[in-house]
Design an enzyme around this catalytic site. Structure first.
Site, PDB file in Angstrom:
ATOM      1  N   TRP A 131       0.866  -1.174   0.000  1.00 50.31           N
ATOM      2  CA  TRP A 131       0.000   0.000   0.000  1.00 50.31           C
ATOM      3  C   TRP A 131       0.908   1.231   0.000  1.00 50.31           C
ATOM      4  O   TRP A 131       1.819   1.326   0.824  1.00 50.31           O
ATOM      5  CB  TRP A 131      -0.865  -0.046   1.266  1.00 50.31           C
ATOM      6  CG  TRP A 131      -1.811   1.094   1.426  1.00 50.31           C
ATOM      7  CD1 TRP A 131      -2.656   1.608   0.478  1.00 50.31           C
ATOM      8  CD2 TRP A 131      -2.024   1.855   2.619  1.00 50.31           C
ATOM      9  NE1 TRP A 131      -3.378   2.644   1.016  1.00 50.31           N
ATOM     10  CE2 TRP A 131      -3.012   2.820   2.323  1.00 50.31           C
ATOM     11  CE3 TRP A 131      -1.484   1.820   3.904  1.00 50.31           C
ATOM     12  CZ2 TRP A 131      -3.477   3.735   3.262  1.00 50.31           C
ATOM     13  CZ3 TRP A 131      -1.946   2.723   4.837  1.00 50.31           C
ATOM     14  CH2 TRP A 131      -2.931   3.667   4.519  1.00 50.31           C
ATOM     15  N   ASP A 212      -0.394  -5.175   9.788  1.00 50.64           N
ATOM     16  CA  ASP A 212      -1.388  -4.219   9.322  1.00 50.64           C
ATOM     17  C   ASP A 212      -2.627  -5.026   8.942  1.00 50.64           C
ATOM     18  O   ASP A 212      -2.594  -5.814   7.994  1.00 50.64           O
ATOM     19  CB  ASP A 212      -0.830  -3.458   8.099  1.00 50.64           C
ATOM     20  CG  ASP A 212      -1.815  -2.418   7.572  1.00 50.64           C
ATOM     21  OD1 ASP A 212      -2.936  -2.336   8.100  1.00 50.64           O
ATOM     22  OD2 ASP A 212      -1.448  -1.696   6.620  1.00 50.64           O
ATOM     23  N   LYS A 248     -13.004  -0.695   6.365  1.00 50.87           N
ATOM     24  CA  LYS A 248     -13.590  -1.520   5.302  1.00 50.87           C
ATOM     25  C   LYS A 248     -14.617  -2.503   5.851  1.00 50.87           C
ATOM     26  O   LYS A 248     -15.653  -2.713   5.248  1.00 50.87           O
ATOM     27  CB  LYS A 248     -12.523  -2.324   4.573  1.00 50.87           C
ATOM     28  CG  LYS A 248     -11.142  -1.726   4.573  1.00 50.87           C
ATOM     29  CD  LYS A 248     -10.983  -0.701   3.510  1.00 50.87           C
ATOM     30  CE  LYS A 248      -9.602  -0.103   3.597  1.00 50.87           C
ATOM     31  NZ  LYS A 248      -9.387   0.893   2.583  1.00 50.87           N
TER      32      LYS A 248
HETATM   33  C1  LMR Z   1      -6.750   1.734  -0.536  1.00 50.61           C
HETATM   34  O1  LMR Z   1      -5.667   1.152  -0.591  1.00 50.61           O
HETATM   35  O2  LMR Z   1      -7.431   1.985  -1.537  1.00 50.61           O
HETATM   36  C2  LMR Z   1      -7.318   2.140   0.801  1.00 50.61           C
HETATM   37  O3  LMR Z   1      -6.513   1.684   1.822  1.00 50.61           O
HETATM   38  C3  LMR Z   1      -7.637   3.565   0.889  1.00 50.61           C
HETATM   39  C4  LMR Z   1      -6.450   4.447   1.060  1.00 50.61           C
HETATM   40  O4  LMR Z   1      -6.437   5.209   2.028  1.00 50.61           O
HETATM   41  O5  LMR Z   1      -5.525   4.408   0.246  1.00 50.61           O
END
Ligand code: LMR
Length: 400
Positions: A131, A212, A248
């Protein structure tokens, strides 16, 4: 004072939502941000959340007073139970300190701040890819960021050998940020057997796991299954941190509802670490917002609402799974070049499609289908009304 300040590009995920909202094309599709959408493509308030909201709003003596620095107890206690399990030994032995925090990002950042002050290594390893925000969150706390191998782009699956090699090669005692389940962005998790080996390797190098957990309930539709890795590490005697988000799985995105759990192997050290973390929290957000925590706490502490929530998680993850099959089947039927099985093999909210950057740009600009630059789609954005348009568009872009 800021004449020489540099320009930064827009956020690669949140900017997609901005672009989507500004687009007036009728058939536009939002596959960007990881947020659940109903069968009509609309944001969804979980019915169980509405029920809990009613209870919260009508509670006698309700007020808007500050929460304690540690947060809303009913919420943090319930959050710990779903993470570590009903009969968790580490919870029963008082080895976990749970602090309310600002959803997933705030929990990661609070944990990062705590570690930057009290942990003896500044090396942190995040998966490649991960991420995007992991980079910024941990570099903000002065960590030296390394990446561990995770994704095999040829096989479109986990690069397990590479992962193990990265653990072995990292400096002893590094922090390893692990996605508890439903890895973002790849949708590929280690198997139970692989987690056991990863735990062995991490223990050998005395690394510190920082989990996480943003998608509990989305990987398999089952809260206990999805907490497998966390519970395995806890039962193996690891000290760890766990950042837990309810964005989520309860659809509480903007309410910023989350929790940081600190597990150490000494009850008194846990308490002291918890108090130090509360001091970090006090210095940054002072006290957390109460609305989302009251809703989540009400659901987690009511057996009836908790059961309903678990059913809803099955429903949401089931709809995402159905859309995975719908997309894969259409691409196969159209004869779109390539193998698309990974779409159904991956889990959670995302599919790491393998669509190249230039093709992503065409899908966004020409077809008004918003997806991340790395080819990640939020499968929750698909529904029966847009699935044909999306499949046909991907087919056209890839075939030409
Ligand atoms: C995502 O990866 O789309 C979510 O975790 C939202 C974000 O804050 O990026």
């Amino acid at each position: 004072a800021f004449e020489s300040i540099s320009e930064i590009p827009p956020d690669p995920i949140l900017n997609l939502s901005t672009l989507y909202k500004a687009d007036d094309f009728e058939k536009k599709v939002d596959l960007g941000v990881g947020a659940y959408r109903d069968g009509e493509g609309k944001p969804w308030i979980l019915p169980v959340v509405s029920k809990a909201e009613n209870i919260v709003i009508n509670r006698p003596g309700r007020n808007h007073e500050y929460l304690p620095v540690g947060g809303f107890k009913e919420f943090t206690t319930g959050a710990a139970r779903i993470a570590f399990g009903e009969d968790s030994e580490v919870l029963n032995n008082g080895l976990v300190y749970s602090i309310q925090s600002i959803s997933g990002t705030g929990s990661l950042s609070l944990g990062g701040m705590f570690l930057s002050r009290f942990y003896n290594s500044k090396n942190i390893f995040i998966s490649k890819p991960t991420w995007v925000n992991h980079h910024d969150v941990f570099s903000a706390h002065g960590f030296e960021i390394g990446q561990y191998a995770y994704w095999d782009p040829i096989k479109k699956s986990l690069d397990f050998d590479g992962f193990v090699k990265s653990i072995r090669e990292a400096p002893e005692g590094s922090v390893f940020v692990l996605h508890a389940c439903a890895h973002n962005p790849t949708g590929v998790d280690p198997s139970k057997e692989q987690w056991a080996i990863l735990a062995d390797e991490i223990a050998k190098k005395k690394h510190f796991p920082f989990f996480d957990m943003a998608y509990q309930g989305y990987a398999t539709g089952d809260l206990d299954n999805d907490a497998y890795a966390v519970r395995l590490f806890a039962s193996r005697g690891f000290e760890l941190l766990l950042a837990q988000s309810f964005a989520k799985n309860m659809g509480l995105y903007g309410e910023r509802t989350g929790c940081l759990h600190i597990l150490t192997n000494n009850k008194d050290a846990t308490r002291r670490a918890g108090k130090q973390t509360e001091k970090c929290s006090r210095a940054t957000v002072s006290t957390c917002p109460r609305y989302g925590a009251e809703i989540a706490g009400t659901i987690l502490s009511s057996p009836e609402l908790f059961d309903e929530w678990k059913q809803t998680l099955k429903q949401m993850s089931g709809r995402v799974l159905e859309m995975r099959h719908a997309l894969r089947d259409r691409l196969v039927k159209l004869g779109t070049p390539g193998n698309w099985d990974h779409i159904v093999n991956q889990i959670g909210m995302f599919s790491f499609t393998g669509i190249s950057y230039p093709n992503v740009q065409i899908l966004v600009k020409k077809y008004h289908i918003y997806l991340a630059d790395n080819g990640r789609i939020s499968v929750a954005g698909l529904n029966h009304n847009n699935i044909d348009y999306v499949a046909n568009s991907i087919h056209e872009v890839i075939s030409t």
